[in-house]
Design a protein around this motif. Structure first.
Motif, short mmCIF file in Angstrom:
data_model
loop_
_atom_site.label_atom_id
_atom_site.label_comp_id
_atom_site.label_asym_id
_atom_site.label_seq_id
_atom_site.Cartn_x
_atom_site.Cartn_y
_atom_site.Cartn_z
N TRP A 85 30.16 38.69 34.17
CA TRP A 85 30.58 39.90 34.89
C TRP A 85 30.08 41.11 34.13
O TRP A 85 30.63 41.45 33.08
CB TRP A 85 32.10 39.89 35.05
CG TRP A 85 32.52 38.75 35.93
CD1 TRP A 85 32.81 37.48 35.54
CD2 TRP A 85 32.62 38.78 37.35
NE1 TRP A 85 33.09 36.69 36.64
CE2 TRP A 85 32.99 37.48 37.76
CE3 TRP A 85 32.44 39.77 38.32
CZ2 TRP A 85 33.17 37.14 39.10
CZ3 TRP A 85 32.64 39.44 39.65
CH2 TRP A 85 33.00 38.14 40.03
N HIS A 108 34.06 31.98 33.17
CA HIS A 108 33.77 33.40 33.41
C HIS A 108 33.64 34.16 32.09
O HIS A 108 34.46 33.98 31.19
CB HIS A 108 34.87 34.03 34.25
CG HIS A 108 34.96 33.45 35.63
ND1 HIS A 108 34.15 33.87 36.66
CD2 HIS A 108 35.72 32.44 36.12
CE1 HIS A 108 34.43 33.16 37.74
NE2 HIS A 108 35.38 32.28 37.44
N SER A 110 33.22 38.13 30.85
CA SER A 110 33.17 39.54 31.24
C SER A 110 32.72 40.41 30.06
O SER A 110 33.20 40.22 28.94
CB SER A 110 34.57 40.01 31.67
OG SER A 110 34.63 41.42 31.62
N SER A 117 41.80 40.33 30.24
CA SER A 117 41.53 38.99 30.79
C SER A 117 42.62 38.57 31.77
O SER A 117 42.36 37.77 32.67
CB SER A 117 41.36 37.97 29.67
OG SER A 117 42.57 37.80 28.98
N ILE A 120 41.50 39.82 35.07
CA ILE A 120 40.33 39.04 35.54
C ILE A 120 40.80 37.67 36.04
O ILE A 120 40.39 37.20 37.11
CB ILE A 120 39.29 38.90 34.40
CG1 ILE A 120 38.84 40.28 33.92
CG2 ILE A 120 38.10 38.07 34.85
CD1 ILE A 120 38.03 40.27 32.63
N ALA A 121 41.70 37.04 35.27
CA ALA A 121 42.21 35.71 35.65
C ALA A 121 42.91 35.79 37.00
O ALA A 121 42.74 34.91 37.86
CB ALA A 121 43.15 35.19 34.56
N SER A 126 41.42 32.03 38.11
CA SER A 126 41.00 31.07 37.08
C SER A 126 41.41 31.59 35.71
O SER A 126 41.29 32.78 35.42
CB SER A 126 39.49 30.88 37.11
OG SER A 126 39.08 30.15 35.97
N ARG A 128 39.97 30.33 33.05
CA ARG A 128 38.82 30.08 32.15
C ARG A 128 37.99 31.37 32.03
O ARG A 128 36.91 31.51 32.58
CB ARG A 128 37.99 28.92 32.69
CG ARG A 128 38.77 27.60 32.63
CD ARG A 128 38.08 26.52 33.40
NE ARG A 128 36.79 26.18 32.84
CZ ARG A 128 35.72 25.90 33.58
NH1 ARG A 128 35.80 25.97 34.91
NH2 ARG A 128 34.59 25.60 33.00
N VAL A 129 38.55 32.29 31.24
CA VAL A 129 37.96 33.63 31.12
C VAL A 129 37.74 33.97 29.65
O VAL A 129 38.65 33.83 28.83
CB VAL A 129 38.88 34.70 31.76
CG1 VAL A 129 38.31 36.10 31.54
CG2 VAL A 129 39.08 34.43 33.24
N ARG A 131 36.14 37.24 27.25
CA ARG A 131 35.61 38.61 27.26
C ARG A 131 34.66 38.80 26.07
O ARG A 131 34.92 38.29 24.97
CB ARG A 131 36.75 39.62 27.17
CG ARG A 131 37.56 39.77 28.44
CD ARG A 131 38.62 40.83 28.26
NE ARG A 131 38.07 42.13 27.93
CZ ARG A 131 38.80 43.13 27.40
NH1 ARG A 131 40.09 42.97 27.17
NH2 ARG A 131 38.23 44.29 27.14
N ARG A 150 40.65 33.40 26.52
CA ARG A 150 42.01 33.04 26.93
C ARG A 150 42.29 31.61 26.47
O ARG A 150 41.36 30.83 26.23
CB ARG A 150 42.14 33.13 28.47
CG ARG A 150 42.40 34.54 28.93
CD ARG A 150 42.58 34.65 30.39
NE ARG A 150 43.94 34.41 30.87
CZ ARG A 150 44.95 35.27 30.69
NH1 ARG A 150 44.77 36.40 30.03
NH2 ARG A 150 46.14 35.01 31.19
#
Ligand SMILES: NC(=O)C1=CN([C@@H]2O[C@H](COP(=O)(O)OP(=O)(O)OC[C@H]3O[C@@H](n4cnc5c(N)ncnc54)[C@H](OP(=O)(O)O)[C@@H]3O)[C@@H](O)[C@H]2O)C=CC1
Ligand SMILES: O=C(O)[C@@H]1CCC=N1
Length: 287
Positions: A85, A108, A110, A117, A120-121, A126, A128-129, A131, A150
């Motif tokens: 991202w 993911h 970002s 996060s 975003i999650a 999801s 599975r993030v 940063r 995360r």
């Protein structure tokens, strides 16, 4: 002993942890730096898909890297096992909600400043993030990126992220997500502070009668050389500075002016303002 090696070299790619296909949402400056690094590392351009609404940016990416670029997210996104991202914090939510049905199986990553996060999650459905907070020397493999994952991200996925970031320079994991705001303020925005200093040094050189080209060359070589000396040295910058500052000499005259004007304190305040803005971006444009 001072370190006489050159800058850290990225690890060799590991096919076991490498993603099969990567999608970039946003194809601007940061995406270009990451894509350039991946391709230089041997990642096939056919395995990179970019979503970028700005036609000129799409054309530039296709011409420079041979990657496919679309104006809108489409079914091709489903094949990406990593989605990066690289959109502005202000448009992240909208972009995430649009792409969510196509990216549920992906890990993911970002690079957006400030956006937490947890937001975003929630947007992507999801956990599975990861940063990352890179900086623009990534373009020449000399960047440094702060990373935060995360809890749901496992160690193989962390390795995959490290591998994707490796060609852009160094990486540094932080355990507390809020530390990424400090990373953003210090090293994410940091190149701009250095360019600001270069602008001032060059202006001074020209003011003293040097040509623009001479002043620029002297300033760039000095900043690059001093940073490399600090990196290799066991001594802190304060000691290195004292070694330049002869008693009653020219450097002393200059540092006195900087100290009287409180320049170091202003720098600290400026960096704190960047950290504050990162927090604000998270509050303003997060959930
Ligand atoms: N530049 C830097 O030094 C750093 C930037 N970052 C972060 O990287 C992110 C990107 O920054 P940067 O690359 O500088 O910004 P850019 O503006 O260069 O790139 C962002 C791109 O995303 C496009 N875009 C806008 N909306 C969407 C959408 N819905 N879907 C897909 N793409 C979209 C923009 O197109 P358009 O122009 O048409 O809107 C633009 O081309 C930001 O979140 C920033 O915080 C992190 C570290 C350092
Ligand atoms: O200025 C910004 O917001 C982005 C994040 C760090 C560098 N550029």
């Amino acid at each position: 002993m001072p370190d006489t090696s050159s800058a850290p070299v990225p690890a060799a790619p590991n096919p076991a942890t490498a993603p099969n296909a990567i999608a970039f949402i946003g194809g601007g400056n940061m995406a270009s730096a990451l894509i350039g690094g991946l391709i230089a590392q041997g990642f096939a351009p056919e395995r990179i898909e970019v979503v970028e609404p700005f036609e000129a940016a799409r054309d530039a990416l296709q011409a420079q890297f041979g990657v496919t670029a679309q104006a809108l997210p489409g079914p091709q996104l489903r094949s990406a096992d990593l989605v990066v991202w690289a959109v502005k914090p202000q448009v992240f939510r909208e972009a995430a909600l649009q792409a969510r049905p196509l990216t549920s199986a992906a890990l993911h990553l970002s690079v957006a400043a400030g956006i937490r996060s947890s937001s975003i999650a929630q947007w992507l459905g999801s956990e599975r993030v990861v940063r990352a907070m890179p900086n623009t020397p990534a373009l020449i493999g000399r960047g440094i990126s702060g990373l935060f994952a995360r809890q749901a991200v496992d160690s193989a996925e962390r390795q995959r992220i490290e591998q994707v970031m490796a060609p852009t320079g160094e990486t540094l994991w932080v355990e507390q997500e809020h530390d990424l705001d400090a990373v953003t303020a210090l090293s994410g925005s940091g190149p701009a502070y250095v360019f600001y200093l270069l602008e001032a040094m060059t202006r001074a050189g020209v003011g003293m009668g040097l040509s623009q080209a001479q002043a620029h060359r002297l300033a760039v070589a000095t900043v690059g050389g001093a940073a490399e000396l600090a990196r290799r040295s066991d001594d802190p910058p304060e000691v290195l500075r004292q070694r330049v500052t002869s008693k009653g000499g020219t450097t002393h005259a200059a540092i006195e002016v900087l100290e009287r004007a409180g320049v170091a304190g202003h720098f600290v305040h400026a960096i704190e303002a960047a950290q504050h803005r990162a927090r604000e971006l998270g509050d303003e444009f997060g959930t």
